[in-house]
Design a protein around this motif. Structure first.
Motif, PDB file in Angstrom:
ATOM      1  N   LYS A 175       5.901 -69.566 -28.793  1.00 33.48           N
ATOM      2  CA  LYS A 175       4.846 -69.384 -27.783  1.00 33.48           C
ATOM      3  C   LYS A 175       3.578 -70.155 -28.170  1.00 33.48           C
ATOM      4  N   THR A 176       3.132 -69.998 -29.408  1.00 34.48           N
ATOM      5  CA  THR A 176       1.923 -70.705 -29.821  1.00 34.48           C
ATOM      6  C   THR A 176       2.157 -72.217 -29.861  1.00 34.48           C
ATOM      7  N   TRP A 177       3.368 -72.614 -30.172  1.00 35.80           N
ATOM      8  CA  TRP A 177       3.709 -74.046 -30.175  1.00 35.80           C
ATOM      9  C   TRP A 177       3.603 -74.622 -28.758  1.00 35.80           C
ATOM     10  N   LEU A 178       4.145 -73.902 -27.779  1.00 33.55           N
ATOM     11  CA  LEU A 178       4.069 -74.364 -26.394  1.00 33.55           C
ATOM     12  C   LEU A 178       2.622 -74.378 -25.898  1.00 33.55           C
ATOM     13  N   ILE A 179       1.868 -73.341 -26.237  1.00 32.01           N
ATOM     14  CA  ILE A 179       0.471 -73.280 -25.796  1.00 32.01           C
ATOM     15  C   ILE A 179      -0.340 -74.399 -26.447  1.00 32.01           C
ATOM     16  N   ARG A 180      -0.044 -74.706 -27.702  1.00 31.66           N
ATOM     17  CA  ARG A 180      -0.724 -75.817 -28.383  1.00 31.66           C
ATOM     18  C   ARG A 180      -0.456 -77.130 -27.653  1.00 31.66           C
ATOM     19  N   ILE A 181       0.775 -77.360 -27.242  1.00 27.69           N
ATOM     20  CA  ILE A 181       1.091 -78.583 -26.491  1.00 27.69           C
ATOM     21  C   ILE A 181       0.296 -78.598 -25.186  1.00 27.69           C
ATOM     22  N   MET A 182       0.224 -77.434 -24.511  1.00 28.19           N
ATOM     23  CA  MET A 182      -0.521 -77.359 -23.254  1.00 28.19           C
ATOM     24  C   MET A 182      -2.004 -77.635 -23.473  1.00 28.19           C
ATOM     25  N   ILE A 183      -2.584 -77.060 -24.514  1.00 24.25           N
ATOM     26  CA  ILE A 183      -4.009 -77.280 -24.785  1.00 24.25           C
ATOM     27  C   ILE A 183      -4.270 -78.758 -25.073  1.00 24.25           C
ATOM     28  N   LEU A 213     -11.316 -68.929 -27.408  1.00 19.17           N
ATOM     29  CA  LEU A 213     -11.516 -67.878 -26.399  1.00 19.17           C
ATOM     30  C   LEU A 213     -10.325 -67.796 -25.451  1.00 19.17           C
ATOM     31  N   ILE A 214      -9.774 -68.923 -25.079  1.00 21.33           N
ATOM     32  CA  ILE A 214      -8.600 -68.927 -24.194  1.00 21.33           C
ATOM     33  C   ILE A 214      -7.406 -68.286 -24.897  1.00 21.33           C
ATOM     34  N   LEU A 215      -7.183 -68.669 -26.142  1.00 21.76           N
ATOM     35  CA  LEU A 215      -6.044 -68.097 -26.869  1.00 21.76           C
ATOM     36  C   LEU A 215      -6.213 -66.596 -27.055  1.00 21.76           C
ATOM     37  N   LYS A 216      -7.429 -66.156 -27.366  1.00 19.84           N
ATOM     38  CA  LYS A 216      -7.668 -64.745 -27.655  1.00 19.84           C
ATOM     39  C   LYS A 216      -7.689 -63.899 -26.379  1.00 19.84           C
ATOM     40  N   PHE A 239      -7.290 -64.973 -22.869  1.00 19.36           N
ATOM     41  CA  PHE A 239      -6.407 -65.287 -21.749  1.00 19.36           C
ATOM     42  C   PHE A 239      -4.954 -65.039 -22.124  1.00 19.36           C
ATOM     43  N   HIS A 240      -4.638 -65.155 -23.424  1.00 18.61           N
ATOM     44  CA  HIS A 240      -3.249 -64.987 -23.869  1.00 18.61           C
ATOM     45  C   HIS A 240      -3.050 -63.783 -24.769  1.00 18.61           C
ATOM     46  N   ASP A 241      -4.121 -63.088 -25.078  1.00 18.78           N
ATOM     47  CA  ASP A 241      -4.051 -61.896 -25.931  1.00 18.78           C
ATOM     48  C   ASP A 241      -3.355 -62.161 -27.267  1.00 18.78           C
ATOM     49  N   LEU A 242      -3.557 -63.331 -27.805  1.00 19.72           N
ATOM     50  CA  LEU A 242      -2.961 -63.639 -29.104  1.00 19.72           C
ATOM     51  C   LEU A 242      -3.769 -62.951 -30.195  1.00 19.72           C
ATOM     52  N   LYS A 243      -3.082 -62.553 -31.255  1.00 16.93           N
ATOM     53  CA  LYS A 243      -3.744 -61.952 -32.408  1.00 16.93           C
ATOM     54  C   LYS A 243      -4.363 -63.058 -33.256  1.00 16.93           C
ATOM     55  N   ILE A 244      -5.314 -62.648 -34.107  1.00 19.64           N
ATOM     56  CA  ILE A 244      -6.007 -63.622 -34.957  1.00 19.64           C
ATOM     57  C   ILE A 244      -4.997 -64.423 -35.778  1.00 19.64           C
ATOM     58  N   LYS A 245      -3.965 -63.761 -36.313  1.00 15.23           N
ATOM     59  CA  LYS A 245      -2.960 -64.462 -37.119  1.00 15.23           C
ATOM     60  C   LYS A 245      -2.225 -65.522 -36.292  1.00 15.23           C
ATOM     61  N   GLU A 246      -1.893 -65.182 -35.046  1.00 13.31           N
ATOM     62  CA  GLU A 246      -1.200 -66.149 -34.182  1.00 13.31           C
ATOM     63  C   GLU A 246      -2.100 -67.346 -33.868  1.00 13.31           C
ATOM     64  N   ILE A 247      -3.383 -67.059 -33.629  1.00 13.43           N
ATOM     65  CA  ILE A 247      -4.323 -68.152 -33.362  1.00 13.43           C
ATOM     66  C   ILE A 247      -4.457 -69.027 -34.608  1.00 13.43           C
ATOM     67  N   ALA A 248      -4.559 -68.370 -35.772  1.00 13.75           N
ATOM     68  CA  ALA A 248      -4.667 -69.119 -37.029  1.00 13.75           C
ATOM     69  C   ALA A 248      -3.445 -70.016 -37.228  1.00 13.75           C
TER      70      ALA A 248
END
Length: 174
Positions: free
Chosen positions: A69-77, A126-129, A131-140
């Motif tokens: 999920k974070t990999w796909l969102i990173r590509i989108m960003i 802010l978008i990751l946290k 809009f996507h409700d990602l945890k700090i570890k996932e964002i990191a």
């Protein structure tokens, strides 16, 4: 969760149906990210198409299946940031300016304007946290930075967003 990881592994191994299932699973997250950055429905849909293509080409490079999920969102960003850079170079015509004035959601506009005024990193966190409700570890993990750094950046981003909203005299609380 095990089923998701197996699905990702199948996609990494070249199973096209598994890849399509992954995209179906995360298409709403991708759409929300694209819309938060690009602000237009048609551009967000185009972004999903492009990101799907890019992810399909690079799925074999995904090292950890649990981070799909974070990999796909990173590509989108990354795609959205590229598009925003291209759009800055465009000269706005009268037609495009009048199309931008059609929105009636003032709170949404206020927030979007404030978000647009932030630096890229702050907007991304802010978008990751939120809009996507990602945890700090996932964002990191997505940003390849330590959790403490992400927490610091998140606090700075929230402070900057509050200041932008106060500058505009808005009534949104963050």
């Amino acid at each position: 969760m095990d089923n998701d990881i197996q699905l990702v592994q199948k996609a990494i191994d070249g199973d096209d149906e598994a890849f399509l299932s992954l995209i179906q699973t995360y298409k709403i997250d991708l759409y929300k990210t694209a819309l938060a950055y690009l602000e237009k429905n048609d551009e967000a849909i185009e972004a999903i198409q492009e990101v799907t293509f890019r992810a399909y080409q690079r799925i074999h490079t995904l090292r950890e299946a649990s981070y799909v999920k974070t990999w796909l969102i990173r590509i989108m960003i990354n795609y959205c940031n590229d598009q925003l850079k291209k759009n800055k170079r465009m000269v706005l015509g009268d037609e495009l300016i009048s199309m931008r004035g059609e929105s009636v959601d003032h709170n949404g506009m206020e927030l979007r304007d404030a978000m647009t005024g932030l630096d890229t990193r702050s907007r991304e966190i802010l978008i990751l946290k939120y809009f996507h409700d990602l945890k700090i570890k996932e964002i990191a993990d997505a940003m390849q930075r330590p959790e403490g750094t992400v927490k610091t950046w998140l606090n700075k981003a929230l402070k900057a967003l509050r200041e932008k909203l106060e500058e505009k005299g808005g009534n949104l609380n963050v």
